[in-house]
Each structure stands twice: as structure tokens, then as C-alpha cells.
Design an enzyme around this catalytic site. Structure first.
Site, short mmCIF file in Angstrom:
data_model
loop_
_atom_site.label_atom_id
_atom_site.label_comp_id
_atom_site.label_asym_id
_atom_site.label_seq_id
_atom_site.Cartn_x
_atom_site.Cartn_y
_atom_site.Cartn_z
CG PHE A 58 -1.86 1.25 1.16
CD1 PHE A 58 -3.03 1.19 0.44
CD2 PHE A 58 -1.53 2.43 1.80
CE1 PHE A 58 -3.88 2.29 0.35
CE2 PHE A 58 -2.36 3.54 1.72
CZ PHE A 58 -3.54 3.46 0.99
CG ASP A 96 6.04 3.91 1.42
OD1 ASP A 96 6.06 4.70 2.39
OD2 ASP A 96 5.03 3.70 0.73
CE LYS A 100 0.33 7.07 6.56
NZ LYS A 100 -0.97 7.66 6.29
#
Length: 426
Positions: free
Chosen positions: A146, A233, A274
Site C-alpha cells: 500500500f 517507503d 505522516k
């Protein structure tokens, strides 16, 4: 505003259902306030937050240092675009590259933008440095990934819900099983046009799928051998969430990324988002050394808001908090405690079969099928009992509280979780 203050949770939910696109399926709770590890709904009920905005709020809700930095900068200068220099971006870039140990950073806003940025840089490097024929570069990805929901990213996703009826899809990707170093080696041996491997050190959305301890280091070594860029990531796993500053740091005890640590599988490109902002403002970044980043020239990539003064000030404050409050160490200690408590319960449970994770990124697998509503019903009961969490992949519940949580709070939360799970014992 007075009218809004009087609206009930259900009235506000009804407004979203009527006027908003139905692209999310939220737990039915309407939050109006956050502080540290707690959030409150519009009726004033208090909850432990065990999602942390998908690990964006690692530093806790409304951290005063981060909010203070945002407020101060917002009162001075908010946006110039990159048509001009601003007095915050250069110091931020110096701070960030030093903090993570890279030559350069390309600032963006959201996680998906950062992933797209890394893919573009990787392809350009492949053509201009590695010498792959133009338009023939291949990027390897992992099953169950994801990385966002842009058109390019869903092109290599196996999430049928995210993909269906959004084609045609973007070519140029090879998907291999996650945590399978033999599969990666096989593709690299048989494809000379591979430019990079994009991978999550832990697959959060897939249910906190945690690979073998040596997987990232083996990935790094294989990429080095084949002159392929290793793109990590760390949008969800980074910024102390897993008990280290980065998940690719392995089990090292350092606070900052350190190439001398044998467990540090240093990526060629590091993708952050984030919690780099503490959850108060959209900030993301791609870091790489000059040999990679210098392929990008003026006009070839950018963003109006990327690198804006508010984002720069916020990110520096957010990363300062990680250091000042020893959040990586706290996540490591409390995460171990959480898994031990949950494992004690699971050993005799009929409702839960497994706990897995690292640091304070954990998941509990529920004893039911993926298409069941058991995990959702458990999360609804957790809500009633004062704790907010969310299912993923049907029968998995992710537990990821803010890293500012203390031991007393964690023990209270494990009690709530275990007591709630016992209500569903078969």
C-alpha cells in the site's frame, strides 16, 4: 459556529453522508478534540486513540511545540511557491538531510506524492545514469503493498477495491511476493532493465505484515549487486513508530540513522510522510544522495505547496520532539510490553490467533474469515469501552497509539482490549 456546536454525532455523520463523497467507511464516532494519547467526541466522551491517524500523530495530538511552530510561522509567512526562496526551506533541508544522513531532499506534501516523486526520480536515474533504454525501465514492487491511491500506484496494487474500474493502468512494474528474497533475486537476475525496488519495511495496511529480521539487509545487498535503487517507503513505519527512527534501522539503538550500524539497511531513496509533521500539517519528503537526486532539473518536478514555510517549521519541530522525548525508545519498550500481554491472552483465546508487529505498530488477527464483520464489531465494542481502533483486511485489527503513551496508559489499554476480546470468545 454556535449551530455546529449543538449538533449531535449522528447529525454530523448524516451531513457527511449527504454532502461528502463516500470514499471512506469511518467508525461511527465524531471527534472534536485531541490531546496527547486521547481524543474526545462531540458529546464529550474520552477515548484512547489506537490508530494515531494511521501513524501520522506519533508525537501525540496537538503537541504544543509542533502547534506552536505552526502558529508562529503561519502568522509570518505561509506560502511563496518555489518561484522564490523563503527563509525556512533551506534551514529545513539542511536539518532533514543531516537528521537522516542524505545529501539532498525533495519536499512534497502527501505520502502518495512522495511515492510518485520517488518513482519519477528512479526512472530518470535509470535512463540518464544506469543507461536503460528510454521507456523500458522496470520497477519491482511487493504483493500486498500500500503506497497510496494515485493512478500509477494502484496500477501495481493487488487491492481489487482500489483498482477496479480505474484503468487503464500504468505499465512498467513487476510484482513479487513480500518477504521473499529468492523471488527478488530471480527477477533481478533475469531483467537487465530493472531500475528500482519499492518496498515497505513493514506492510502496515496489509495487516502489519512484519518480514524476517534480515529481509531489508538482504534487499539492500541484492540491489547493490545489480545496480538497482532500493526505495524504502517509511511513510507509516518511519519516525520512531517501530522502535527505531526508521524501520530499516533494524534493532539498532541509535536515535538517528547511522551507516555504521550493521542492522541499518540504508535505502538509496527514503520516502517519508505522516509523522514527519506530527499530524498537524501535510508534509512529505524524498531523500537521496547527489548521484541520484541531481538528475532532477528545474521544471521537471515540483509542487506549489511543497517546501512551504509552514511545512518546514512544523517538520523541524516534529522531529525535534522525537529526539527530545525519546519516542523511539519508548515505542520499543511499550511495544514489547503490548505484544507480551496480548500473547499471554492469545495463548488461551478462541477469538484471537496472533499478535505481530514491531515497536508500537502492531496487529491482532481475529479468528474469523476476512469477509466477516467480527473485527468491525470488536472495534465498535472497543469504542464503547473507550478505545478507538480500526480493522484492516477484514479480520485484522491494527493497534498503533501515539508514541507519547506511558506505561500506565498502555497497561490500561491492554486491559480494555483483552476484556473486550473476551466478550467475543466463542
Amino acid at each position: 459556529m454556535a449551530v455546529l456546536d449543538k449538533r449531535t454525532s449522528q447529525e454530523i455523520i448524516n451531513l457527511e453522508n449527504k454532502y461528502g463523497a463516500h470514499n471512506y467507511h469511518p467508525l461511527p464516532v465524531v471527534l472534536s478534540k485531541g490531546d496527547g494519547v486521547y481524543v474526545w467526541d462531540v458529546e464529550g466522551k474520552k477515548y484512547y486513540d489506537f490508530l494515531s491517524a494511521y501513524s501520522a500523530v506519533n508525537q501525540g495530538h496537538c503537541h504544543p511545540k509542533i502547534v506552536g511552530a505552526m502558529t508562529k510561522q503561519a502568522e509570518t509567512l505561509t506560502l511563496t511557491s518555489r518561484a522564490f526562496f523563503n527563509d525556512q526551506l533551506g534551514p529545513y533541508e539542511e536539518y532533514l538531510t543531516s537528521y537522516f544522513g542524505f545529501d539532498k531532499v525533495l519536499p512534497m506534501n502527501t505520502g502518495a506524492e512522495a511515492v510518485e516523486t520517488a518513482l519519477k526520480i528512479c526512472r530518470k536515474w535509470a535512463y540518464e545514469v544506469k543507461g536503460i533504454p528510454e521507456n523500458q525501465a522496470l520497477i519491482i514492487v511487493a504483493d500486498g503493498n500500500f503506497h497510496g491511491r494515485t493512478t500509477t500506484i494502484i496500477s501495481f496494487s493487488n487491492d481489487t477495491n482500489a483498482r477496479k474500474n480505474f484503468g487503464p493502468y500504468t505499465d512498467g512494474f513487476i510484482s513479487i511476493p513480500y518477504d521473499n528474497i529468492e523471488a527478488l533475486e530471480e527477477v533481478l537476475k533475469n531483467n537487465s532493465n530493472v531500475a528500482g525496488f519499492l518496498v515497505e519495511p513493514i506492510q502496515g495496511e496489509a495487516g502489519v505484515y512484519t518480514p524476517a529480521n534480515d529481509y531489508m539487509m538482504k534487499v539492500k545487498n541484492l540491489c547493490n549487486q545489480h545496480n538497482v535503487l532500493f526505495m524504502a517507503d517509511e511513510i507509516q513505519t518511519g519516525i520512531a513508530r517501530t522502535g527505531s527512527l526508521l524501520a530499516v534501522c533494524g534493532d539498532c539503538n541509535c536515535q538517528n540513522a547511522c551507516e555504521r550500524q550493521e542492522t541499518y539497511a540504508r535505502p538509496d531513496m527514503l520516502i517519508l510522510g505522516k509523522a514527519i509533521s506530527g499530524g498537524v500539517y501535510p508534509v512529505s519528503a524524498v531523500l537521496a544522495d547527489d548521484a541520484i537526486m541531481n538528475v532532477i532539473k528545474p521544471g521537471q518536478h515540483g509542487s506549489t505547496f511543497g517546501g512551504n514555510p509552514v511545512a518546514a517549521a512544523v517538520a523541524i519541530a516534529a522531529l525535534d520532539v522525537v529526539n527530545d522525548e525519546n519516542l523511539a525508545q519508548n515505542a520499543r519498550k511499550l511495544g514489547k510490553m503490548f505484544r507480551e500481554k496480548m500473547q499471554d491472552f492469545i495463548s488461551t483465546s478462541t477469538i484471537a490467533t496472533l499478535v505481530r508487529g514491531k515497536g508500537l505498530l502492531n496487529a491482532v488477527v481475529i479468528n474469523d474469515t476476512e469477509d466477516s464483520d467480527t473485527a468491525w464489531n470488536i472495534c465498535m465494542r472497543l469504542r464503547d469501552n473507550g478505545l478507538l481502533a480500526k480493522p484492516t483486511h477484514g479480520n485484522i485489527i491494527r493497534f498503533a497509539p501515539p508514541l507519547v503513551m506511558n506505561e500506565e496508559q498502555l497497561l490500561d489499554c491492554t486491559r480494555i482490549i483483552i476484556d473486550t476480546l473476551k466478550e467475543f470468545e466463542k
